[in-house]
Design an enzyme around this catalytic site. Structure first.
Site, PDB file in Angstrom:
ATOM      1  CE1 TYR A 236      -3.189   2.922   0.422  1.00 37.87           C
ATOM      2  CE2 TYR A 236      -3.422   2.367   2.724  1.00 37.87           C
ATOM      3  CZ  TYR A 236      -3.766   3.149   1.648  1.00 37.87           C
ATOM      4  OH  TYR A 236      -4.678   4.164   1.794  1.00 37.87           O
TER       5      TYR A 236
ATOM      6  CE  LYS B 247      -6.431   1.534  -0.634  1.00 35.48           C
ATOM      7  NZ  LYS B 247      -7.080   1.480   0.685  1.00 35.48           N
TER       8      LYS B 247
END
Length: 185
Positions: free
Chosen positions: A133, A161
């Site tokens: 992420y 992400k």
């Protein structure tokens, strides 16, 4: 492995600042009914940085229990400490999660090589797949596409992400991680 809409679920709290599990059940049931393809529990949207360790573990376990296999659960277990991330990840791995969401270490401002070490150490230490992420607006450290490509080669890292909001960044990540036509021969 995963496809479609993976929703980062908020963690509902009651008036006494305790996790509201009745509301969590309603939220998970809603997403199941709506056809959501998976849920991230205790990501940064779910207050992960402010949850106590026991609360964090219980939240993920209860989410797995409520979901009851109806959709995959991705457990947000990242922090700015590699060893704490590994420890928390191992603590929540057994209840039936499908993967981990691990954020770029916040506050520490790691260099790219440090990010490679961090994510590699975590991916080596856990039995479930890892989604990286990158959210530099929150972590004050930006994982570059070249670093994403290095980490994408790890067999236990399956996705990122990417939260820079930069479409060109996504194109660069795809360019660096997609097999070349020569690789397919």
């Amino acid at each position: 492995m995963f496809k479609g809409s993976l929703v980062a679920l908020v963690t509902p709290f009651d008036d006494n600042n305790r996790v509201d599990y009745a509301s969590l059940k309603r939220l998970i049931d809603f997403h199941v009914e709506q056809g959501t393809d998976g849920l991230v529990i205790a990501g940064t949207t779910g207050e992960s940085a402010t949850l106590e360790r026991a609360e964090h573990i219980e939240l993920i376990g209860r989410a797995v229990e409520i979901a009851a296999g109806r959709l995959p659960i991705i457990a947000g277990t990242g922090s700015n400490s590699t060893s704490q991330t590994v420890d928390l990840s191992r603590a929540v791995a057994d209840p039936g999660i499908s993967a981990f969401l691990i954020v770029v270490p916040y506050y520490n401002k790691p260099m790219q090589h440090g990010m490679v070490q961090h994510f590699s150490a975590i991916a080596d230490a856990v039995d479930k797949p890892v989604m990286m992420y990158n959210v530099p607006g929150r972590t004050v450290a930006d994982m570059l596409p070249e670093t994403v490509a290095r980490l994408a080669a790890h067999e236990n890292i399956f996705a990122i992400k990417e939260a820079t909001g930069d479409i060109d960044r996504l194109r660069a990540c795809l360019l660096y991680t997609s097999p070349s036509p020569r690789d397919e021969d």
